[in-house]
Design an enzyme around this catalytic site. Structure first.
Site, PDB file in Angstrom:
ATOM      1  N   THR A 163      -2.688   9.045  11.502  1.00  0.00           N
ATOM      2  CA  THR A 163      -2.857   9.753  12.779  1.00  0.00           C
ATOM      3  C   THR A 163      -2.064  11.047  12.693  1.00  0.00           C
ATOM      4  O   THR A 163      -0.828  11.012  12.602  1.00  0.00           O
ATOM      5  CB  THR A 163      -2.321   8.904  13.954  1.00  0.00           C
ATOM      6  OG1 THR A 163      -3.051   7.680  13.994  1.00  0.00           O
ATOM      7  CG2 THR A 163      -2.498   9.639  15.272  1.00  0.00           C
ATOM      8  N   PRO A 174       2.672   8.628   7.330  1.00  0.00           N
ATOM      9  CA  PRO A 174       3.130   8.748   8.718  1.00  0.00           C
ATOM     10  C   PRO A 174       2.559   9.915   9.540  1.00  0.00           C
ATOM     11  O   PRO A 174       2.098   9.700  10.659  1.00  0.00           O
ATOM     12  CB  PRO A 174       4.650   8.884   8.577  1.00  0.00           C
ATOM     13  CG  PRO A 174       4.976   8.225   7.282  1.00  0.00           C
ATOM     14  CD  PRO A 174       3.808   8.520   6.390  1.00  0.00           C
ATOM     15  N   LYS A 222       4.634   9.664  19.815  1.00  0.00           N
ATOM     16  CA  LYS A 222       4.125  10.523  18.728  1.00  0.00           C
ATOM     17  C   LYS A 222       2.721  11.047  19.079  1.00  0.00           C
ATOM     18  O   LYS A 222       2.432  12.234  18.977  1.00  0.00           O
ATOM     19  CB  LYS A 222       4.075   9.728  17.421  1.00  0.00           C
ATOM     20  CG  LYS A 222       3.431  10.494  16.280  1.00  0.00           C
ATOM     21  CD  LYS A 222       3.005   9.602  15.121  1.00  0.00           C
ATOM     22  CE  LYS A 222       2.060  10.356  14.199  1.00  0.00           C
ATOM     23  NZ  LYS A 222       1.448   9.553  13.161  1.00  0.00           N
ATOM     24  N   LYS A 272      -9.009  10.134  18.795  1.00  0.00           N
ATOM     25  CA  LYS A 272      -7.831   9.244  18.839  1.00  0.00           C
ATOM     26  C   LYS A 272      -6.796   9.754  19.854  1.00  0.00           C
ATOM     27  O   LYS A 272      -6.279   8.995  20.668  1.00  0.00           O
ATOM     28  CB  LYS A 272      -7.236   9.166  17.429  1.00  0.00           C
ATOM     29  CG  LYS A 272      -5.828   8.654  17.329  1.00  0.00           C
ATOM     30  CD  LYS A 272      -5.741   7.189  17.065  1.00  0.00           C
ATOM     31  CE  LYS A 272      -4.295   6.739  17.134  1.00  0.00           C
ATOM     32  NZ  LYS A 272      -4.112   5.328  17.074  1.00  0.00           N
TER      33      LYS A 272
HETATM   34  P1  NAD Z   1       4.777   3.346   7.902  1.00  0.00           P
HETATM   35  O1  NAD Z   1       5.892   4.318   8.039  1.00  0.00           O
HETATM   36  O2  NAD Z   1       5.051   1.884   8.022  1.00  0.00           O
HETATM   37  O3  NAD Z   1       4.048   3.569   6.481  1.00  0.00           O
HETATM   38  C1  NAD Z   1       3.793   4.820   5.914  1.00  0.00           C
HETATM   39  C2  NAD Z   1       3.970   4.706   4.400  1.00  0.00           C
HETATM   40  O4  NAD Z   1       3.625   5.958   3.809  1.00  0.00           O
HETATM   41  C3  NAD Z   1       5.408   4.394   3.986  1.00  0.00           C
HETATM   42  O5  NAD Z   1       5.448   3.201   3.237  1.00  0.00           O
HETATM   43  C4  NAD Z   1       5.815   5.621   3.148  1.00  0.00           C
HETATM   44  O6  NAD Z   1       6.665   5.306   2.065  1.00  0.00           O
HETATM   45  C5  NAD Z   1       4.468   6.127   2.667  1.00  0.00           C
HETATM   46  N1  NAD Z   1       4.507   7.524   2.263  1.00  0.00           N
HETATM   47  C6  NAD Z   1       4.998   8.587   2.935  1.00  0.00           C
HETATM   48  N2  NAD Z   1       4.887   9.706   2.192  1.00  0.00           N
HETATM   49  C7  NAD Z   1       4.303   9.345   1.015  1.00  0.00           C
HETATM   50  C8  NAD Z   1       3.933  10.036  -0.169  1.00  0.00           C
HETATM   51  N3  NAD Z   1       4.159  11.355  -0.303  1.00  0.00           N
HETATM   52  N4  NAD Z   1       3.365   9.338  -1.162  1.00  0.00           N
HETATM   53  C9  NAD Z   1       3.149   8.010  -1.044  1.00  0.00           C
HETATM   54  N5  NAD Z   1       3.483   7.287   0.048  1.00  0.00           N
HETATM   55  C10 NAD Z   1       4.045   7.949   1.065  1.00  0.00           C
HETATM   56  O7  NAD Z   1       3.687   3.812   8.965  1.00  0.00           O
HETATM   57  P2  NAD Z   1       2.488   2.917   9.588  1.00  0.00           P
HETATM   58  O8  NAD Z   1       2.975   2.179  10.788  1.00  0.00           O
HETATM   59  O9  NAD Z   1       1.814   2.176   8.480  1.00  0.00           O
HETATM   60  O10 NAD Z   1       1.526   4.079  10.135  1.00  0.00           O
HETATM   61  C11 NAD Z   1       0.731   4.864   9.256  1.00  0.00           C
HETATM   62  C12 NAD Z   1      -0.149   5.770  10.105  1.00  0.00           C
HETATM   63  O11 NAD Z   1      -0.964   4.961  10.954  1.00  0.00           O
HETATM   64  C13 NAD Z   1       0.639   6.713  11.033  1.00  0.00           C
HETATM   65  O12 NAD Z   1       0.000   7.962  11.073  1.00  0.00           O
HETATM   66  C14 NAD Z   1       0.566   6.006  12.381  1.00  0.00           C
HETATM   67  O13 NAD Z   1       0.661   6.904  13.479  1.00  0.00           O
HETATM   68  C15 NAD Z   1      -0.817   5.376  12.304  1.00  0.00           C
HETATM   69  N6  NAD Z   1      -0.991   4.206  13.177  1.00  0.00           N
HETATM   70  C16 NAD Z   1      -0.025   3.235  13.207  1.00  0.00           C
HETATM   71  C17 NAD Z   1      -0.205   2.139  14.039  1.00  0.00           C
HETATM   72  C18 NAD Z   1       0.847   1.043  14.105  1.00  0.00           C
HETATM   73  O14 NAD Z   1       0.763   0.204  15.012  1.00  0.00           O
HETATM   74  N7  NAD Z   1       1.818   1.005  13.169  1.00  0.00           N
HETATM   75  C19 NAD Z   1      -1.351   2.036  14.835  1.00  0.00           C
HETATM   76  C20 NAD Z   1      -2.337   3.021  14.733  1.00  0.00           C
HETATM   77  C21 NAD Z   1      -2.141   4.106  13.899  1.00  0.00           C
END
Ligand code: NAD
Length: 296
Positions: free
Chosen positions: A96, A66, A246, A171
């Site tokens: 990100t 995250p 965010k 970004k």
């Molecule tokens: P999410 O919360 O769905 O997934 C993040 C995963 O990371 C979770 O499953 C969590 O359990 C895991 N995690 C956290 N800490 C951990 C650790 N110590 N060890 C192992 N796993 C761990 O988030 P997302 O929507 O997949 O987004 C991920 C990244 O991508 C973020 O930085 C977000 O800003 C970026 N992003 C998201 C989108 C979107 O539309 N969702 C678009 C562009 C960028």
């Protein structure tokens, strides 16, 4: 065929893993959530019982967690990736996060002898599923050249944006611009309505005039003119306002760190804060039109 460890199997990570498997890569997946680990296994990934086990014997590690503190948690410390990965493992963080953390972790990795790139994405969950993400990659030319083929399995556009941290920089600058242009577009439609102007007519004029931009002609925040835009499905799906908030927090903190003047970025952050505080953070970010139009 590369041996990969993929850390973070959330909304973005799991579909990215599926695309890597489709491209015949060997993926060992790891997440804190047992349920997500099961889904990755069902998709064909190997699973690991710990982070250190996942990264111990691979060519590359890809992380998609995250925010900055999570990136520090997985890369730093005695049980982290930098301590546990084998020599010559390429490290790719796709989360990100703030530029300062990206540069700090990459510097620590370099000190330990690893090449690392920051490679945040745009394109959202839809892009992750379709394998059409854009990757903005910060790091050395040599590290970019190694990362590019594997990123191609998950994306359509892979852009080298400069040294360490510059992927994150690109970004957050892009998303700050997007938030500002969306609010500007939404304000124009809100004012137009008050003046008795039809949405479609304002669209026809502005989308072929000097006011045109992506927020207007591709992602129009009012229903009607662009049938594929989230406005036509009550702002469900798309890019959540909470995630835009965010990213605006990241750009404002980078502006504070560097002394850059971003008054419109600050105002955009304030407006998206108000929108999410009113309980609408799960809506697409173009839903801010409803707030500016006085509908919520
Ligand atoms: P999410 O919360 O769905 O997934 C993040 C995963 O990371 C979770 O499953 C969590 O359990 C895991 N995690 C956290 N800490 C951990 C650790 N110590 N060890 C192992 N796993 C761990 O988030 P997302 O929507 O997949 O987004 C991920 C990244 O991508 C973020 O930085 C977000 O800003 C970026 N992003 C998201 C989108 C979107 O539309 N969702 C678009 C562009 C960028």
């Amino acid at each position: 065929m590369a041996r990969l460890a993929f850390i973070g199997l959330g909304n973005m990570g799991l579909p990215m893993v599926r695309n890597l498997l489709t491209a015949d890569q060997l993926v060992t997946a790891y997440d804190l959530s047992a349920e997500l680990m099961k889904k990755a296994e069902q998709a064909g990934a190997a699973s690991a019982s710990s982070l250190s086990e996942a990264v111990a014997n691979v060519d590359m590690v890809i992380s998609m967690v995250p925010a900055g503190p999570h990136v520090k948690a997985v890369y730093q410390g005695p049980e982290g990736i930098i301590a546990k990965a084998a020599a010559n493992t390429l490290l790719i963080d796709c989360s990100t996060i703030d530029v300062a953390t990206a540069r700090e972790v990459a510097a620590e990795a370099a000190e330990a002898g690893f090449e690392m790139v920051d490679a945040p994405v745009s394109g959202g969950v839809g892009g992750a599923e379709a394998g059409t993400l854009t990757f903005m990659v910060g790091g050395s030319k040599a590290a970019f050249a190694k990362a590019e083929p594997i990123l191609q399995a998950m994306g359509a556009k892979i852009i080298h944006t400069g040294g360490s941290g510059n992927g994150q920089a690109a970004k957050i600058c892009n998303n700050m611009l997007l938030a500002i242009s969306m609010i500007g577009t939404a304000e124009a439609f809100a004012l137009g309505r008050k003046l008795g102007l039809d949405d479609q007519i304002l669209f026809d004029v502005s989308s072929t005039s000097s006011g045109r931009c992506w927020s207007l002609d591709t992602y129009c925040p009012v229903p009607g003119p662009v049938p594929s835009s989230p406005a036509n499905r009550n702002y469900e799906g798309g890019f959540a306002a909470a995630l835009m908030l965010k990213d605006l927090g990241l750009s404002q903190s980078a502006a504070g760190d560097t002394g850059a003047k971003t008054p419109l970025g600050a105002k955009a952050q304030e407006l998206y804060q108000e929108f999410t505080d009113s309980g609408h953070g799960g809506l697409d970010f173009s839903g801010i039109f409803k707030m500016l139009d006085g509908d919520i």
